[in-house]
Design an enzyme around this catalytic site. Structure first.
Site, short mmCIF file in Angstrom:
data_model
loop_
_atom_site.label_atom_id
_atom_site.label_comp_id
_atom_site.label_asym_id
_atom_site.label_seq_id
_atom_site.Cartn_x
_atom_site.Cartn_y
_atom_site.Cartn_z
N GLU A 57 -10.08 0.61 15.48
CA GLU A 57 -9.24 1.78 15.23
C GLU A 57 -9.32 2.74 16.43
OE1 GLU A 57 -7.07 2.10 12.59
OE2 GLU A 57 -7.72 0.03 12.47
N ASN B 33 55.86 10.70 -10.37
CA ASN B 33 55.62 11.60 -9.24
C ASN B 33 55.13 12.93 -9.78
OD1 ASN B 33 56.24 11.87 -6.12
ND2 ASN B 33 56.68 13.82 -7.14
N SER C 51 57.12 20.50 -9.00
CA SER C 51 55.99 21.17 -8.34
C SER C 51 55.47 22.34 -9.17
CB SER C 51 56.44 21.69 -6.98
OG SER C 51 56.73 20.60 -6.15
N ARG D 55 2.07 14.73 6.68
CA ARG D 55 2.93 15.17 7.79
C ARG D 55 4.41 15.27 7.41
NH1 ARG D 55 1.32 11.11 12.34
NH2 ARG D 55 0.36 10.02 10.60
N LEU E 96 0.84 -1.20 0.00
CA LEU E 96 0.00 0.00 0.00
C LEU E 96 0.87 1.25 0.00
CD1 LEU E 96 -2.76 -1.03 2.57
CD2 LEU E 96 -2.59 -1.52 0.12
N ALA E 97 0.76 2.02 -1.06
CA ALA E 97 1.62 3.21 -1.18
C ALA E 97 0.89 4.35 -1.88
CB ALA E 97 2.88 2.85 -1.96
N THR F 34 -8.01 1.77 3.56
CA THR F 34 -7.10 0.65 3.29
C THR F 34 -7.81 -0.53 2.62
OG1 THR F 34 -7.36 0.13 5.64
CG2 THR F 34 -5.30 1.14 4.99
N ASP G 198 5.14 2.32 3.87
CA ASP G 198 5.90 3.30 4.66
C ASP G 198 6.55 2.67 5.89
OD1 ASP G 198 3.62 2.85 6.13
OD2 ASP G 198 3.05 4.95 6.35
C1 UD1 Z 1 -3.56 1.41 9.75
C2 UD1 Z 1 -4.51 0.40 10.38
C3 UD1 Z 1 -4.25 0.35 11.88
C4 UD1 Z 1 -2.79 0.01 12.16
C5 UD1 Z 1 -1.86 0.97 11.42
C6 UD1 Z 1 -0.44 0.47 11.52
C7 UD1 Z 1 -6.53 0.49 9.01
C8 UD1 Z 1 -7.93 0.94 8.94
N1 UD1 Z 1 -5.86 0.79 10.12
O1 UD1 Z 1 -3.90 2.68 10.31
O2 UD1 Z 1 -5.09 -0.61 12.48
O3 UD1 Z 1 -2.53 0.03 13.53
O4 UD1 Z 1 -2.21 1.03 10.01
O5 UD1 Z 1 0.47 1.39 10.97
O6 UD1 Z 1 -6.05 -0.12 8.08
N2 UD1 Z 1 -3.41 3.76 2.10
C9 UD1 Z 1 -3.74 3.66 0.79
N3 UD1 Z 1 -4.99 4.06 0.40
C10 UD1 Z 1 -5.92 4.54 1.27
C11 UD1 Z 1 -5.54 4.65 2.62
C12 UD1 Z 1 -4.30 4.24 3.02
O7 UD1 Z 1 -2.95 3.21 -0.04
O8 UD1 Z 1 -7.03 4.86 0.83
C13 UD1 Z 1 -2.08 3.30 2.52
C14 UD1 Z 1 -1.26 4.41 3.14
O9 UD1 Z 1 -0.48 5.07 2.15
C15 UD1 Z 1 -0.38 3.64 4.12
C16 UD1 Z 1 -1.25 2.46 4.54
O10 UD1 Z 1 -2.24 2.33 3.53
O11 UD1 Z 1 0.79 3.14 3.50
C17 UD1 Z 1 -1.91 2.65 5.90
O12 UD1 Z 1 -2.84 3.72 5.84
P1 UD1 Z 1 -3.02 4.79 7.00
O13 UD1 Z 1 -4.09 5.74 6.62
O14 UD1 Z 1 -1.70 5.35 7.36
O15 UD1 Z 1 -3.57 3.87 8.17
P2 UD1 Z 1 -3.42 4.09 9.71
O16 UD1 Z 1 -4.40 5.11 10.16
O17 UD1 Z 1 -2.00 4.32 10.05
CA CA Z 2 0.00 4.98 8.97
#
Ligand code: UD1
Ligand code: CA
Length: 464
Positions: free
Chosen positions: A160, A382, A410, A21, A14-15, A84, A108
């Site tokens: 969550e 040299n 030199s 931030r 997931l990226a 996610t 990440d």
């Molecule tokens: C998520 C988990 C949480 C866990 C935490 C660990 C969920 C709902 N929650 O929370 O339980 O403790 O990770 O770090 O999954 N991303 C996408 N598309 C989206 C949303 C997110 O690709 O629509 C990617 C983000 O870029 C990231 C990852 O998914 O790499 C996690 O998403 P993020 O929103 O950071 O979840 P957390 O709130 O940290």
């Molecule tokens: Ca996160």
């Protein structure tokens, strides 16, 4: 003991997220740790765990993220960043009906170990669970999803932070954000996930409760240390992850026989190779495809990028990029070796010496205050202090050739193109504009004159 599965498994990285931030114009997962972008650390860990195919979900500034992925990884776009669960669902088509284990990894979290990914897979397959979840006990659980366990130890659901009751928020075991799913069970459950929660998002973590309601198993794998699951959301966490990765890599090299006076001041990239009995002094950065041979001493205050150092070399207070030092060569203190600098066996680039696209032959020395560019220097030469190649005429670069055994006095200017023959001697202070034959003396400077008594008379006229 870690387990490893023999069956094929897939990964979804997931990226797609913004990374607000980081306060950066770059996407978060494109930020580097020791020369490698965050998302590459995760993709490489999955590949090292034997996972194939790997699909990466991209969204925010996706072209920039896609450009960082190896050719073996398929990028898919998540159109709206709806959570996610939505991110994972957007990878479904690319997996083309894949059956078996699918790991989901956060792009990440660069510190994840390949062994941990392999264990998530092996435990799921052995337990015939719908899912395995990596859990951790972070020093501060605030912000993470909390793990609610059933009486038999299975994971019942994940809550969550923003949806947790006071009681649930008091739980210390947290979701690390790494999972292994059964592919069919995963995509079936994703269809049932809704956005009925505090953030109005589609939570991947809701699939856990769905599996349990179906009577399927969900197992936890507990991470050895929460640090492995550190997610990078800010520059402070990027620095923390960099320090942790540098320490991990330094430890691996020390275990292989490399000495470090202070490992906290040594930064080594993931692809660097170092042979045993090498000594790294404080403030050393070894990056890219750098190689350091046995018994060499590097540092202090040295940065080597894509540089090959042979055996028994000394490299002190030096910056080098795409340079080669053969066995027994020495550089510094304060040498600058630019791309194409090649020190042959036993050659020396000394103090305040800059070398670019030039070969310094075996045992030849450029000890002090020189610039050598586009030059081919033979063996046992040299080059005296302050001598330089004038290789650039303002439009083009020109070559300088110095034959074996030549002695360059030199402060010699060698105006290229120019050739100095074998065993020739150049008088100090010469400005050489024409070729010098082998065994000849080249002198190109104003002849010295002397005026008797001049200084004494001068003193007399200037006295009050
Ligand atoms: C998520 C988990 C949480 C866990 C935490 C660990 C969920 C709902 N929650 O929370 O339980 O403790 O990770 O770090 O999954 N991303 C996408 N598309 C989206 C949303 C997110 O690709 O629509 C990617 C983000 O870029 C990231 C990852 O998914 O790499 C996690 O998403 P993020 O929103 O950071 O979840 P957390 O709130 O940290
Ligand atoms: Ca996160």
């Amino acid at each position: 003991m870690r387990e490893r599965s023999q069956r094929p498994s897939a990964a979804i990285v997931l990226a797609a997220g913004k990374g607000t931030r980081m306060k950066s114009k770059k996407p978060k997962v494109a930020h580097d740790i020791l020369g490698k972008p965050l998302v590459r650390w995760v993709v490489d860990a999955a590949a090292e765990a034997g996972v194939d195919p790997i699909v990466c979900v991209v969204g925010h500034q996706r072209e920039q993220v896609e450009a960082l992925l190896p050719a073996s990884v398929t990028a898919v776009e998540q159109k709206a960043l709806a959570g996610t669960a939505d991110a994972v669902a957007s990878a479904k088509e690319a997996l083309g009906g894949f059956e078996g284990s699918v790991v989901v990894l956060s792009g990440d979290c660069p510190l994840i170990h390949p062994e941990t990914i392999a264990e998530l897979i092996a435990v799921r397959e052995r337990a015939q669970a719908a899912c395995t979840v990596l859990t951790m006990e972070p020093p501060d659980p605030f912000g993470y999803g909390r793990i609610v366990r059933a009486a038999d130890g299975q994971v019942e659901r994940i809550v969550e932070q923003k949806d947790a009751t006071l009681e649930e928020a008091a739980l210390t075991e947290c979701n690390a954000g790494f999972y292994c799913f059964d592919a069919q069970a995963l995509f079936a459950a994703l269809d049932q996930v809704d956005a009925n929660n505090a953030q109005g998002e589609l939570y991947l973590t809701d699939t856990i409760g769905i599996f349990r309601a179906q009577g399927a198993r969900v197992e936890a794998v507990v991470a050895d240390a929460a640090l492995e699951c550190l997610g990078v959301n800010s520059r402070v966490q990027l620095a923390e992850a960099t320090a942790a990765m540098a320490a991990r890599i330094a430890r691996r090299h020390m275990d292989n026989g490399v000495s470090m006076m202070d490992p906290t001041s040594v930064w080594i990239g993931p692809d660097v190779r170092i042979e045993r009995d090498v000594e790294l002094l404080p403030n050393v950065m070894l990056l890219g495809e750098t190689v350091v041979g046995e018994d060499s001493v590097i540092g202090p205050n040295t940065r080597l990028i894509d540089t090959q150092v042979g055996r028994g070399c000394t490299v002190e207070e030096t910056v080098a990029r795409e340079a080669v030092l053969e066995d027994g060569a020495t550089a510094g203190p304060r040498a600058y070796l630019r791309p194409g600098a090649h020190l042959c066996e036993g050659a020396k680039a000394g103090t305040h010496v800059e070398i670019k696209k030039s070969t310094v032959g075996p045992r030849s020395k450029v000890p002090h205050l020189s610039y050598i560019g586009d030059a081919t220097i033979g063996a046992d030469v040299n080059v005296g202090a302050g001598s330089i190649t004038c290789n650039y005429d303002g439009q083009k670069k020109h070559p300088t050739v110095i034959g074996d055994g030549a002695f360059i006095g030199s402060d010699t200017m060698m105006v290229a193109p120019v050739t100095i023959g074998e065993n020739a001697v150049i008088a100090a202070g010469s400005c050489i504009t024409r070729d010098v034959a082998a065994d000849a003396l080249g002198v190109a400077r104003a002849r010295q004159t002397e005026i008797d008594d001049w200084a004494r008379k001068h003193r007399a006229t200037t006295r009050d």
